[in-house]
Design an enzyme around this catalytic site. Structure first.
Site, PDB file in Angstrom:
ATOM      1  N   ARG A  97       8.073   4.433  -4.531  1.00  0.00           N
ATOM      2  CA  ARG A  97       8.082   3.354  -3.584  1.00  0.00           C
ATOM      3  C   ARG A  97       7.335   2.132  -3.767  1.00  0.00           C
ATOM      4  NH1 ARG A  97       7.510   5.051   2.556  1.00  0.00           N
ATOM      5  NH2 ARG A  97       5.454   5.517   1.769  1.00  0.00           N
ATOM      6  N   LYS A 120       6.528  -1.796   1.862  1.00  0.00           N
ATOM      7  CA  LYS A 120       5.258  -1.458   2.617  1.00  0.00           C
ATOM      8  C   LYS A 120       3.964  -2.533   2.196  1.00  0.00           C
ATOM      9  CE  LYS A 120       3.147   2.998   3.012  1.00  0.00           C
ATOM     10  NZ  LYS A 120       3.009   3.266   4.648  1.00  0.00           N
ATOM     11  N   GLU A 154      11.399   2.226  14.725  1.00  0.00           N
ATOM     12  CA  GLU A 154      10.656   3.358  14.292  1.00  0.00           C
ATOM     13  C   GLU A 154       9.272   3.452  15.085  1.00  0.00           C
ATOM     14  OE1 GLU A 154       9.677   2.552  10.155  1.00  0.00           O
ATOM     15  OE2 GLU A 154       9.587   0.545  10.328  1.00  0.00           O
ATOM     16  N   LEU A 171      10.839   1.221   7.520  1.00  0.00           N
ATOM     17  CA  LEU A 171      10.111   1.710   6.098  1.00  0.00           C
ATOM     18  C   LEU A 171      11.197   2.963   5.853  1.00  0.00           C
ATOM     19  CD1 LEU A 171       7.890   1.070   4.216  1.00  0.00           C
ATOM     20  CD2 LEU A 171       6.849   3.023   5.235  1.00  0.00           C
ATOM     21  N   TYR A 223       0.846  -1.168  -0.094  1.00  0.00           N
ATOM     22  CA  TYR A 223      -0.115   0.021  -0.035  1.00  0.00           C
ATOM     23  C   TYR A 223       0.910   1.192   0.190  1.00  0.00           C
ATOM     24  CZ  TYR A 223       0.727   0.675   4.818  1.00  0.00           C
ATOM     25  OH  TYR A 223       1.461   1.068   6.000  1.00  0.00           O
ATOM     26  N   ARG A 244      -6.491 -20.751  -2.559  1.00  0.00           N
ATOM     27  CA  ARG A 244      -5.672 -20.561  -1.761  1.00  0.00           C
ATOM     28  C   ARG A 244      -4.410 -21.726  -1.764  1.00  0.00           C
ATOM     29  NH1 ARG A 244      -4.428 -21.965   3.517  1.00  0.00           N
ATOM     30  NH2 ARG A 244      -3.778 -20.058   4.937  1.00  0.00           N
TER      31      ARG A 244
HETATM   32  N1  PLP Z   1       7.417   3.808   9.213  1.00  0.00           N
HETATM   33  C1  PLP Z   1       6.331   3.178   9.084  1.00  0.00           C
HETATM   34  C2  PLP Z   1       6.248   1.673   9.681  1.00  0.00           C
HETATM   35  C3  PLP Z   1       5.149   3.400   8.426  1.00  0.00           C
HETATM   36  O1  PLP Z   1       4.056   2.641   8.362  1.00  0.00           O
HETATM   37  C4  PLP Z   1       5.195   5.037   8.107  1.00  0.00           C
HETATM   38  C5  PLP Z   1       4.123   5.249   6.985  1.00  0.00           C
HETATM   39  O2  PLP Z   1       3.006   4.724   7.030  1.00  0.00           O
HETATM   40  C6  PLP Z   1       6.280   5.533   7.784  1.00  0.00           C
HETATM   41  C7  PLP Z   1       7.291   5.057   8.459  1.00  0.00           C
HETATM   42  C8  PLP Z   1       6.534   7.055   7.196  1.00  0.00           C
HETATM   43  O3  PLP Z   1       6.759   6.813   5.938  1.00  0.00           O
HETATM   44  P1  PLP Z   1       5.945   8.010   5.012  1.00  0.00           P
HETATM   45  O4  PLP Z   1       6.720   9.095   5.509  1.00  0.00           O
HETATM   46  O5  PLP Z   1       6.590   7.320   3.735  1.00  0.00           O
HETATM   47  O6  PLP Z   1       4.701   8.251   5.259  1.00  0.00           O
END
Ligand code: PLP
Length: 284
Positions: free
Chosen positions: A52, A147, A179, A204, A33, A100
């Site tokens: 991304r 993501k 994070e 991420l 996503y 599945r």
């Molecule tokens: N880290 C995680 C785990 C996230 O889910 C997100 C955004 O959804 C971010 C960091 C921040 O990423 P972005 O700045 O691309 O929204």
């Protein structure tokens, strides 16, 4: 008014949209996503989000149902049809529907779904007052740089934080902050150095993180990309998060204790202003 959502080629009222029970996004979280922020009815830094998206689907050997240019055209049509001014546009690509089986299907057609969420982005209580964060163990998988919609551990951590009376959780692995549940974590040391974890499979690769670090460097702030511990957060001059949805948002309380005076720090405030200016310039 019901929202118009996009599902596999159709723009439909949200209660008429359907996706297969056999969709691998539903059965295996086999889906990617992106969330792009909407300001003034336009998308913020969308090219970076689409890049991304491509990186994520490539990492999983998953195709896209159409080109990135066509995806962007659908995104812009969604903003129009929903008459959205400020908020977010959610986009999900799945490997599609197939009987599945753990093995990747050979001939499934990727699904593409989008919906909008209208909400304030610029003027928020969180931006004004800052947020409180508590630490929880990071129990997520080892490819956090992709993501995917496999968000249950992040959702559980968020709920743990809310149950503890905080706004969000910062996740800890091997003694270091990785994070936030849905944001990148940063601190400013008492020497004025902006510390942020280096990019790897452990976090991420935030689109907002990248833009904010570049803005920080342009303004002469020293940026050091290295892991930091919860103790370093407790002793920091400032802390803040970055994400597409929250831009730059100060963290003012950490594990129940105020960070310095418990008020948003000046670096976070300045970076938020700079990021808003950047976001407005990037609108599409
Ligand atoms: N880290 C995680 C785990 C996230 O889910 C997100 C955004 O959804 C971010 C960091 C921040 O990423 P972005 O700045 O691309 O929204």
């Amino acid at each position: 008014m019901s929202r118009i959502v996009y599902v596999n080629g159709e723009f439909l009222p949200e209660d008429e949209a359907k996706i297969s029970v056999f969709d691998r996004g539903f059965l295996f979280a086999d889906a990617i996503y992106e969330v792009s922020t909407v300001l003034q009815g336009k998308l913020v830094d969308n090219a970076a989000h689409l890049a991304r998206l491509q990186r994520s689907v490539d990492a999983l050997n998953m195709g896209l149902p159409c080109s990135l240019e066509e995806i962007e055209a659908i995104q812009l049509e969604m903003l129009k049809r929903n008459d959205i001014n400020e908020g977010g546009l959610y986009l999900q690509v799945t490997r599609g529907a197939a009987d599945r089986d753990f093995a990747f299907p050979k001939d499934s057609k990727p699904s593409l779904v989008m919906f909008t969420q209208s909400r304030p982005v610029i003027d928020t209580a969180a931006a004004q007052n800052g947020i409180s964060v508590v630490t929880t163990p990071d129990i997520r998988w080892q490819r956090r740089d992709i993501k995917t919609v496999g968000l249950l551990p992040a959702s559980m951590a968020k709920q743990t934080a809310l149950d503890a009376g905080a706004n969000d959780a910062w996740l800890v692995e091997d003694g270091f902050i990785t994070e936030g549940t849905s944001n990148n974590a940063h601190i400013v040391t008492k020497d004025g150095v902006l510390l942020t974890r280096a990019l790897s499979n452990k976090i991420l690769h935030g689109i907002t993180r990248k833009a904010v670090l570049a803005l920080a460097e342009e303004t002469g702030i020293t940026v050091e990309e290295r892991s930091f511990t919860p103790d370093e957060v407790s002793n920091a001059a400032e802390a803040f998060i970055t994400s597409a949805s929250m831009f730059v948002t100060p963290v003012v309380t950490f594990n129940g204790e105020p960070i310095v005076d418990g008020k948003p720090g000046k670096v976070a405030k300045r970076l938020r202003e700079l990021y808003i200016a950047f976001a407005l310039k990037s609108l599409k």
